[in-house]
Design a protein around this motif. Sequence first.
Motif, PDB file in Angstrom:
ATOM      1  N   VAL A  54      -4.346   2.958   3.883  1.00 53.28           N
ATOM      2  CA  VAL A  54      -3.285   2.908   4.221  1.00 53.28           C
ATOM      3  C   VAL A  54      -3.036   3.916   5.845  1.00 53.28           C
ATOM      4  O   VAL A  54      -2.963   3.444   6.754  1.00 53.28           O
ATOM      5  CB  VAL A  54      -1.957   2.509   3.700  1.00 53.28           C
ATOM      6  N   LYS A  55      -3.713   5.041   5.420  1.00 53.80           N
ATOM      7  CA  LYS A  55      -3.628   6.224   6.467  1.00 53.80           C
ATOM      8  C   LYS A  55      -3.666   5.656   6.907  1.00 53.80           C
ATOM      9  O   LYS A  55      -4.175   6.135   8.585  1.00 53.80           O
ATOM     10  CB  LYS A  55      -3.063   7.155   5.614  1.00 53.80           C
ATOM     11  N   THR A  56      -4.843   5.828   6.371  1.00 54.57           N
ATOM     12  CA  THR A  56      -6.511   5.892   7.504  1.00 54.57           C
ATOM     13  C   THR A  56      -5.928   4.810   8.967  1.00 54.57           C
ATOM     14  O   THR A  56      -6.134   4.389  10.030  1.00 54.57           O
ATOM     15  CB  THR A  56      -8.186   5.093   6.703  1.00 54.57           C
TER      16      THR A  56
ATOM     17  N   GLU B 228      -3.780   2.634   9.382  1.00 48.08           N
ATOM     18  CA  GLU B 228      -2.747   3.385  11.149  1.00 48.08           C
ATOM     19  C   GLU B 228      -2.919   4.165  11.746  1.00 48.08           C
ATOM     20  O   GLU B 228      -2.914   4.277  12.991  1.00 48.08           O
ATOM     21  CB  GLU B 228      -2.156   3.790  10.028  1.00 48.08           C
ATOM     22  N   GLN B 229      -3.862   5.327  11.228  1.00 53.45           N
ATOM     23  CA  GLN B 229      -4.616   5.683  12.491  1.00 53.45           C
ATOM     24  C   GLN B 229      -5.749   4.884  13.405  1.00 53.45           C
ATOM     25  O   GLN B 229      -5.621   5.643  14.709  1.00 53.45           O
ATOM     26  CB  GLN B 229      -4.680   6.986  12.037  1.00 53.45           C
TER      27      GLN B 229
END
Length: 68
Positions: free
Chosen positions: A2-4, A6-7
């Motif tokens: 998810v963080k990837t 978002e980036q």
Amino acid sequence: MVKTLEQAFAEPDADQEQIGRKLLSHVEKLKVLRRDIDEGVRSLDAGEGRPLDIEEFLRQKNQTRGAV
């Protein structure tokens, strides 16, 4: 993951398009690989396998690469 994602969404639109195309291409390659593996497993389950001389197989693959 998810963080990837978002980036990736924080990138400019052109970069997002490129990221999206690469991701879809990768997913498609994985689908093809999964299909090929499933086909191979079915073939083996049906008794259609044959012995493999790994040394000969690698030798042939290496010769093929050198000819390109």
